[in-house]
Design a protein around this motif. Structure first.
Motif, PDB file in Angstrom:
ATOM      1  N   LEU A  90      22.318   5.014  19.476  1.00 60.07           N
ATOM      2  CA  LEU A  90      21.929   6.257  18.811  1.00 60.07           C
ATOM      3  C   LEU A  90      21.043   7.118  19.710  1.00 60.07           C
ATOM      4  CD1 LEU A  90      21.239   4.976  15.184  1.00 60.07           C
ATOM      5  CD2 LEU A  90      23.161   6.365  15.966  1.00 60.07           C
ATOM      6  N   VAL A  91      20.057   6.497  20.359  1.00 60.34           N
ATOM      7  CA  VAL A  91      19.152   7.265  21.216  1.00 60.34           C
ATOM      8  C   VAL A  91      19.908   7.915  22.371  1.00 60.34           C
ATOM      9  CG1 VAL A  91      17.298   7.038  22.916  1.00 60.34           C
ATOM     10  CG2 VAL A  91      17.032   6.046  20.649  1.00 60.34           C
ATOM     11  N   CYS A  92      20.713   7.123  23.080  1.00 66.88           N
ATOM     12  CA  CYS A  92      21.423   7.654  24.248  1.00 66.88           C
ATOM     13  C   CYS A  92      22.464   8.692  23.840  1.00 66.88           C
ATOM     14  CB  CYS A  92      22.078   6.514  25.026  1.00 66.88           C
ATOM     15  SG  CYS A  92      20.894   5.394  25.786  1.00 66.88           S
ATOM     16  N   GLY A  93      23.195   8.409  22.762  1.00 64.85           N
ATOM     17  CA  GLY A  93      24.191   9.369  22.304  1.00 64.85           C
ATOM     18  C   GLY A  93      23.564  10.683  21.879  1.00 64.85           C
ATOM     19  N   LEU A  94      22.481  10.622  21.114  1.00 59.16           N
ATOM     20  CA  LEU A  94      21.816  11.846  20.655  1.00 59.16           C
ATOM     21  C   LEU A  94      21.122  12.571  21.808  1.00 59.16           C
ATOM     22  CD1 LEU A  94      20.351  10.566  17.260  1.00 59.16           C
ATOM     23  CD2 LEU A  94      22.291  12.111  17.595  1.00 59.16           C
ATOM     24  N   MET A  95      20.578  11.803  22.783  1.00 64.29           N
ATOM     25  CA  MET A  95      20.019  12.440  23.971  1.00 64.29           C
ATOM     26  C   MET A  95      21.103  13.194  24.736  1.00 64.29           C
ATOM     27  SD  MET A  95      16.778  12.325  24.705  1.00 64.29           S
ATOM     28  CE  MET A  95      16.923  12.623  26.461  1.00 64.29           C
ATOM     29  N   GLY A  96      22.282  12.574  24.849  1.00 57.15           N
ATOM     30  CA  GLY A  96      23.408  13.261  25.472  1.00 57.15           C
ATOM     31  C   GLY A  96      23.758  14.528  24.720  1.00 57.15           C
ATOM     32  N   GLY A  97      23.728  14.469  23.382  1.00 57.04           N
ATOM     33  CA  GLY A  97      24.012  15.645  22.570  1.00 57.04           C
ATOM     34  C   GLY A  97      23.001  16.746  22.790  1.00 57.04           C
ATOM     35  N   LEU A  98      21.712  16.400  22.893  1.00 57.00           N
ATOM     36  CA  LEU A  98      20.682  17.412  23.144  1.00 57.00           C
ATOM     37  C   LEU A  98      20.889  18.090  24.493  1.00 57.00           C
ATOM     38  CD1 LEU A  98      18.005  18.816  22.412  1.00 57.00           C
ATOM     39  CD2 LEU A  98      16.806  16.875  23.469  1.00 57.00           C
ATOM     40  N   ILE A  99      21.223  17.288  25.514  1.00 55.98           N
ATOM     41  CA  ILE A  99      21.433  17.859  26.845  1.00 55.98           C
ATOM     42  C   ILE A  99      22.621  18.817  26.835  1.00 55.98           C
ATOM     43  CG2 ILE A  99      22.064  17.298  29.226  1.00 55.98           C
ATOM     44  CD1 ILE A  99      20.450  14.677  28.819  1.00 55.98           C
ATOM     45  N   VAL A 100      23.683  18.467  26.102  1.00 59.32           N
ATOM     46  CA  VAL A 100      24.842  19.348  26.003  1.00 59.32           C
ATOM     47  C   VAL A 100      24.448  20.653  25.309  1.00 59.32           C
ATOM     48  CG1 VAL A 100      27.089  19.648  24.914  1.00 59.32           C
ATOM     49  CG2 VAL A 100      26.574  17.537  26.127  1.00 59.32           C
ATOM     50  N   LEU A 101      23.636  20.583  24.276  1.00 57.05           N
ATOM     51  CA  LEU A 101      23.188  21.808  23.596  1.00 57.05           C
ATOM     52  C   LEU A 101      22.363  22.685  24.548  1.00 57.05           C
ATOM     53  CD1 LEU A 101      22.120  20.693  19.987  1.00 57.05           C
ATOM     54  CD2 LEU A 101      24.317  21.578  20.791  1.00 57.05           C
ATOM     55  N   LEU A 102      21.508  22.061  25.343  1.00 57.55           N
ATOM     56  CA  LEU A 102      20.728  22.823  26.315  1.00 57.55           C
ATOM     57  C   LEU A 102      21.634  23.504  27.333  1.00 57.55           C
ATOM     58  CD1 LEU A 102      17.836  20.258  26.955  1.00 57.55           C
ATOM     59  CD2 LEU A 102      17.707  22.346  25.597  1.00 57.55           C
ATOM     60  N   GLU A 103      22.711  22.812  27.715  1.00 59.02           N
ATOM     61  CA  GLU A 103      23.681  23.392  28.646  1.00 59.02           C
ATOM     62  C   GLU A 103      24.434  24.551  27.999  1.00 59.02           C
ATOM     63  OE1 GLU A 103      24.813  23.140  31.651  1.00 59.02           O
ATOM     64  OE2 GLU A 103      23.818  21.395  32.507  1.00 59.02           O
ATOM     65  N   ASP A 161      29.677  24.887  16.683  1.00 57.50           N
ATOM     66  CA  ASP A 161      29.604  24.633  18.123  1.00 57.50           C
ATOM     67  C   ASP A 161      28.540  23.589  18.460  1.00 57.50           C
ATOM     68  OD1 ASP A 161      31.639  26.348  18.831  1.00 57.50           O
ATOM     69  OD2 ASP A 161      30.310  28.076  19.088  1.00 57.50           O
ATOM     70  N   GLN A 162      27.439  23.625  17.731  1.00 52.17           N
ATOM     71  CA  GLN A 162      26.368  22.676  18.009  1.00 52.17           C
ATOM     72  C   GLN A 162      26.748  21.255  17.590  1.00 52.17           C
ATOM     73  OE1 GLN A 162      22.192  24.082  17.852  1.00 52.17           O
ATOM     74  NE2 GLN A 162      22.964  25.721  16.555  1.00 52.17           N
ATOM     75  N   VAL A 163      27.416  21.132  16.450  1.00 52.95           N
ATOM     76  CA  VAL A 163      27.863  19.805  16.023  1.00 52.95           C
ATOM     77  C   VAL A 163      28.871  19.249  17.023  1.00 52.95           C
ATOM     78  CG1 VAL A 163      29.139  18.520  14.258  1.00 52.95           C
ATOM     79  CG2 VAL A 163      27.399  20.182  13.577  1.00 52.95           C
ATOM     80  N   LYS A 164      29.801  20.106  17.461  1.00 50.51           N
ATOM     81  CA  LYS A 164      30.772  19.682  18.470  1.00 50.51           C
ATOM     82  C   LYS A 164      30.065  19.283  19.766  1.00 50.51           C
ATOM     83  CE  LYS A 164      34.819  22.334  16.925  1.00 50.51           C
ATOM     84  NZ  LYS A 164      35.758  23.440  17.246  1.00 50.51           N
ATOM     85  N   GLY A 165      29.021  20.022  20.127  1.00 54.44           N
ATOM     86  CA  GLY A 165      28.274  19.712  21.346  1.00 54.44           C
ATOM     87  C   GLY A 165      27.600  18.353  21.282  1.00 54.44           C
ATOM     88  N   ILE A 166      27.048  18.018  20.101  1.00 54.71           N
ATOM     89  CA  ILE A 166      26.406  16.712  19.930  1.00 54.71           C
ATOM     90  C   ILE A 166      27.427  15.594  20.096  1.00 54.71           C
ATOM     91  CG2 ILE A 166      25.233  15.206  18.282  1.00 54.71           C
ATOM     92  CD1 ILE A 166      23.889  17.765  17.166  1.00 54.71           C
ATOM     93  N   PHE A 167      28.628  15.792  19.537  1.00 52.99           N
ATOM     94  CA  PHE A 167      29.672  14.774  19.689  1.00 52.99           C
ATOM     95  C   PHE A 167      30.147  14.693  21.146  1.00 52.99           C
ATOM     96  CE2 PHE A 167      30.095  14.966  15.033  1.00 52.99           C
ATOM     97  CZ  PHE A 167      30.196  13.613  14.757  1.00 52.99           C
ATOM     98  N   GLU A 168      30.173  15.821  21.855  1.00 49.48           N
ATOM     99  CA  GLU A 168      30.537  15.802  23.271  1.00 49.48           C
ATOM    100  C   GLU A 168      29.515  14.979  24.062  1.00 49.48           C
ATOM    101  OE1 GLU A 168      31.016  19.754  24.736  1.00 49.48           O
ATOM    102  OE2 GLU A 168      32.569  20.263  23.276  1.00 49.48           O
TER     103      GLU A 168
END
Length: 495
Positions: free
Chosen positions: A107-120, A340-347
């Motif tokens: 959960l931590v790594c996946g959600l961290m990945g999602g946050l980074i994608v949103l920042l991008e 778009d943000q939900v899709k970004g979190i899943f990406e």
């Protein structure tokens, strides 16, 4: 070893496949014979090392840590009981996936990945990178900036590995820094830094472990942990070494020299990296002004650190709060729609799948090694050599080897501490020094292991393969380990 890899690559693909099949069949036959000749209830002894040695050998040749780990797991399960391999494999993976720590990690790594994608996607990461580019004027400054940002993000090694790399990657690319060197600097300020700060996930975990093993009274675990910080030698040495590398006082050699030459020729990414980049998975959607973009980057980072601290150093709660506020911020500003943000979190989750799979496979190998009694065997072999003076150095070497071979920087110590502590008490060793040696070993193993969570996440964040990262940093890690061993010998005789 490089010559072996070149020979393997030069073989015709069909012959290479045939050779791989023959090696696999030979390994299966070996472990099958061990199982057949093993008496029920008999300890495995030195044979308990074989699955881990097989993993290391295959990983060095194939440079595929996940696949190597799976082969080692299957080999170990064949040793334990060759008649129930499939059932044992499914039971092991089910137990690991149901483990609270693994759920937390995923959960931590996946959600961290999602946050980074949103920042991008919001363009905020580009704004901050552009701001850094305007102030960083040289290659050396870009490396030192990475080092100092790594020191600041000390709450958790996962946060360090993913957040720091995303912050500086475009800047280091601009100055032709190889992704391997970036990964090394990030990894060296992750676990080595986390053990030295009492406000970190490592401190919380190990202080609780000290209380559970009666090394500290209830509620006093953190105080005992802090008393051992001056003796966490590898953490201090690793930070000094990486600072020397970042500042240019310690040059490039070995595989790192080749990586840096490639980067100077305009190719920061290594040839063998085929994974997903955060930036590839998350193209910039909108350009914002530098000031607004910087605030939209800095505010989520501050919220992440603040929320994690507020919830007693729980990064999962911190990232959930941060994502909720960030999604609201970007939606109100019209930067990104909710969809778009939900899709970004899943990406972000998708990008993290391979590193997470490697971490999960590492936990599976640890489970198999526990059943084989590997950690207990290694400690018991060295126990007769332990005196009050030599014990800190020997504990560091033995437990560093265990963590390096199993990738379990935390789990191995649940088994090892109940064995090590009575020995330390028996020889009247300095307990703060022993705790420092244990934490140093844990930090070293997390830092150096080819398939540890810290290694794979640092590689993923930087944009290189775990094996490229591990092999290029290995000489520097080895320098830190040798110096640490020598210091532990001196401390053992003087403290």
């Amino acid at each position: 070893m490089e010559q072996v890899i070149k020979v393997m690559k030069a073989i015709h693909p069909k012959r290479h496949l045939l050779l791989s099949i023959l090696i696999t069949l030979a390994a299966i036959a070996l472990f099958w014979s061990l199982s057949v000749n093993h008496s029920p209830g008999e300890e495995w002894g030195a044979q308990s090392l074989l699955p881990t040695l097989l993993v290391l050998a295959i990983a060095l040749i194939s440079r595929a840590p996940f696949e190597s780990l799976l082969i080692g797991v299957v080999a170990g399960l064949i040793m334990i009981d060759n008649t129930t391999v499939v059932t044992s494999f499914t039971d092991t993976i089910s137990a690991v996936m149901g483990n609270d720590t693994i759920v937390w990690v995923v959960l931590v790594c996946g959600l961290m990945g999602g946050l980074i994608v949103l920042l991008e996607k919001s363009g905020c990461l580009n704004s901050f990178s552009d701001w850094l580019k305007g102030r960083i004027k040289s290659r050396r400054q870009s490396l030192l900036t990475t080092f100092f940002i790594g020191l600041v993000v000390f709450i958790d090694d996962y946060l360090n590995c993913l957040a720091v790399s995303s912050t500086v990657k475009k800047v280091t690319d601009h100055y032709k820094v190889s992704r391997e060197k970036l990964a090394y600097i990030i990894d060296s300020t992750a676990a080595p830094m986390c053990i030295l700060v009492p406000v970190s996930t490592w401190a919380v975990f190990f202080s609780g472990l000290l209380e559970e093993n009666d090394l500290a009274a209830t509620g006093k675990g953190l105080s005992v942990y802090m008393s051992a910080i001056p003796f966490m030698v590898y953490g201090w040495v690793a930070l000094v070494v990486v600072f020397l590398v970042a500042s240019g006082m310690l040059g490039n050699f070995g595989p790192m020299k080749k990586a840096e030459q490639r980067a100077m020729n305009g190719q920061p990414l290594p040839d063998d990296y085929t994974g997903d980049n955060m930036e590839a998975a998350a193209p910039e959607y909108r350009k914002t002004s530098n000031l607004v973009g910087m605030l939209n980057f800095i505010v989520p980072m501050l919220i992440l650190i603040g929320a994690t601290l507020y919830y007693d150093i729980d990064l999962l709660k911190g990232i959930i709060v941060t994502l909720a506020i960030t999604v609201a911020m970007y939606y109100v500003q019209g930067l990104l729609s909710l969809e778009d943000q939900v899709k970004g979190i899943f990406e972000g989750f998708k990008v993290m799948l391979y590193p997470l799979s490697t971490v999960i496979a590492g936990f599976m190998l640890k489970s198999v090694n526990d059943d084989l009694g590997m950690t207990s065997y290694i400690v018991s072999v060295v126990a007769p050599l332990m005196t009050a003076e030599l014990m800190p150095a020997l504990v560091f070497v033995v437990m560093a080897a265990v963590v390096f071979g199993t990738a379990s920087s935390w789990g191995s110590f649940i088994i090892a501490i109940p064995i090590v502590v009575p020995i330390a008490l028996g020889v009247d060793a300095n307990m703060a020094l022993i705790i420092g040696a244990l934490l140093s070993a844990s930090s070293f193993g997390s830092h150096a292991c080819f398939f540890s969570d810290s290694t794979v996440l640092a590689a993923q964040g930087a944009g290189c393969s775990p094996m490229s990262h591990a092999l290029t940093q290995l000489p520097y890690v080895a320098i830190g380990a040798v110096i640490s061993f020598a210091i532990f010998v001196v401390l053992g005789y003087t403290v």
